[in-house]
Design an enzyme around this catalytic site. Structure first.
Site, PDB file in Angstrom:
ATOM      1  CB  CYS A 249      -0.823  -0.115   1.108  1.00  0.00           C
ATOM      2  SG  CYS A 249      -1.913   1.403   1.414  1.00  0.00           S
TER       3      CYS A 249
ATOM      4  CD  GLU B 194      -7.509  29.312   1.604  1.00  0.00           C
ATOM      5  OE1 GLU B 194      -6.631  29.094   2.336  1.00  0.00           O
ATOM      6  OE2 GLU B 194      -7.653  28.697   0.756  1.00  0.00           O
TER       7      GLU B 194
ATOM      8  CB  CYS C  20       2.822  20.796   4.846  1.00  0.00           C
ATOM      9  SG  CYS C  20       2.423  21.570   3.313  1.00  0.00           S
TER      10      CYS C  20
END
Ligand code: SAH
Length: 460
Positions: free
Chosen positions: A86, A341, A416
């Site tokens: 996976c 945003e 991130c």
């Protein structure tokens, strides 16, 4: 470049013994044979292995792990039977302690190599006590196996081949029951799974979202059509699961890798979930972006707040604010917070979330952070602290330029992707900022991903 280079120290398709020294950015083992670098999936640092060379390039090659001659002390048996096949988890074979060390080192390496910063020690990665069952959002592709059976699971590494998944250790285990019910429904009602190649078939994905706070779950079915035949039967079957409080379909008829379509129809129950991070409540609709690991999000946002070091009279920009998560988490610690945003729906959610929390000192703008913050700066709006939490590609240079001109006392960079963070931090460094602290937070245990929070202050 052609394979099978003649002057290399290794020959393709031959087996060698080698020692692994490092882990690459995708979790693969890296080592050298006579100075020639090989990448070997599944091998760990300090292991002596037998490897078969499968691909050679001029400066590096790829090997297949044939046999582990001396295993690493940090090697562990993956809890998941399909961990190797996976594509979801890349590091289950590495102890959790070593995963956290690996992530710290990954950040330290890029901050030195790309950021050109050698005088800052990256802190120990903040990990989870229980590094499993953490995801609050799961998207299962639905397809057909070679035998023609309906299969629901996850894509294998770097492909769209679905590995059937009955049990997944990084998400809520209630999903097993949900998937099993939907699978029976699909089979019993003779409904076709979607086929990416022919763009035919109905059921594309199953999506579930959980509120960590209430434990409520919403179940979504993404379809290549307008309706599911016998949908009442499906709703009745899913309703039997106590925690399920909303069921929706998402219509996606496009030939695309994007999972959800823009149109959501609620089949039954609530249209959203409410979750909390600390004391702040958030409304989460099927299409809203929301961090996937709520326990670690609290730690990440708390670190962000600590690094912003607010005393109460500051104006703060929260760039790339999503549904206003960080803005609202810090609002009662500063004079005013301004969020920006690009996704209009997220800004609507942010405004609604502000109301729900009785927060009146948060303002939200729709647009590109680089444009809105620059325009506002030209109108005279200056911030004391700027928080940025960009997507993987990092900040636009225009935004970095504006930050450098505006000269806020502090910049808190939530990232991130450490490589783009290091690139941006270097630019901020040249513009007068010094990195004071770097804190990795493990938002995605068992995978190679790492989030981090960086504190920059003005040098003068
Ligand atoms: N801070 C939020 C969201 C971070 S994800 C949270 O913690 O939940 C990054 C966000 O940046 C996404 O919501 C994405 O839609 C948005 N985004 C991407 N490019 C942008 C840009 N140029 N300007 C403003 N927002 C952008």
């Amino acid at each position: 470049m052609k394979d099978n280079n003649k002057n290399l120290p290794v020959i393709k398709n031959k087996n060698y013994e080698m020692t692994i020294d490092d882990i690459g950015i995708n979790g693969e083992g890296i080592g050298k044979i006579d100075g020639y670098t090989l990448f070997v999936e599944g091998a760990l640092p300090n292991e002596v292995i037998e490897v078969k060379v499968v691909k050679t390039r001029k400066n590096f090659g790829f090997g297949k792990l044939i046999n582990i001659i001396k295993p690493s002390e940090e090697r562990q048996q993956p809890v998941c039977k399909i961990a190797k096949r996976c594509g979801g988890c890349q590091l289950q074979h590495l102890s959790y302690k070593a995963q956290l060390q690996y992530k710290r080192k990954k950040v330290q390496d890029v901050i030195e190599r790309i950021g050109n910063i050698t005088d800052v020690q990256v802190k120990e990665t903040i990990g989870m006590e229980e590094p499993y069952y953490y995801r609050n959002k799961v998207q299962f592709p639905v397809g057909k196996s070679i035998e023609g059976d309906v299969t629901i699971g996850f894509y294998s590494m770097r492909s769209h081949h679905i590995v059937t998944t009955d049990k997944c250790y990084i998400q809520d285990s209630i999903n097993e029951e949900i998937i099993s019910k939907i699978k029976s429904f699909i089979i019993n009602n003779n409904i076709k799974a979607y086929d990416e190649k022919t763009h035919r078939g109905l059921i594309r994905h199953i999506v579930t979202r959980t509120s960590h706070h209430s434990q409520e779950i919403m179940v979504g079915i993404v379809i290549n059509g307008d309706k599911i035949p016998n949908e009442k039967k499906l709703v009745d079957s899913l309703k039997e699961i106590d925690r399920v409080t909303g069921i929706f379909i998402s219509i996606n008829k496009e030939k695309t890798n994007v999972i959800m379509g823009d149109k959501i129809n609620i089949l039954w129950g609530k249209s959203h979930l409410i979750d909390y991070i600390g004391d702040t409540a958030y409304k989460i609709s099927p299409l809203s972006f929301y961090q996937v690991n709520p326990i670690q999000t609290y730690k990440l946002y708390s670190k962000t707040l600590e690094y912003a070091d607010l005393i109460g009279d500051e104006v703060v920009w929260d760039a790339y604010c999503g549904i206003g998560t960080i803005s609202l988490f810090i609002a009662n610690k500063c004079k005013k917070v301004l969020g920006v945003e690009i996704v209009p729906q997220a800004i609507e959610d942010a405004k609604e979330n502000a109301k729900m929390n009785n927060i009146t000192n948060a303002e939200f703008y729709t647009g590109k952070a680089e444009q809105v913050i620059t325009d506002k700066y030209k109108e005279g709006i200056k911030a004391d602290v700027i928080i940025v939490d960009p997507p993987r590609k990092g900040c636009d240079t225009e935004l970095l330029d504006t930050i450098i001109k505006m000269q806020p006392n502090k910049v808190v960079y939530v990232s991130c992707d450490p490589a783009t963070m290091a690139r941006d931090v270097k630019i901020l460094g040249e513009g007068g900022y010094r990195v004071e602290m770097i804190q990795p937070v493990d938002m995605f245990p068992q995978t190679v991903h790492v989030e981090c929070c960086v504190k920059l202050i003005r040098k003068d």
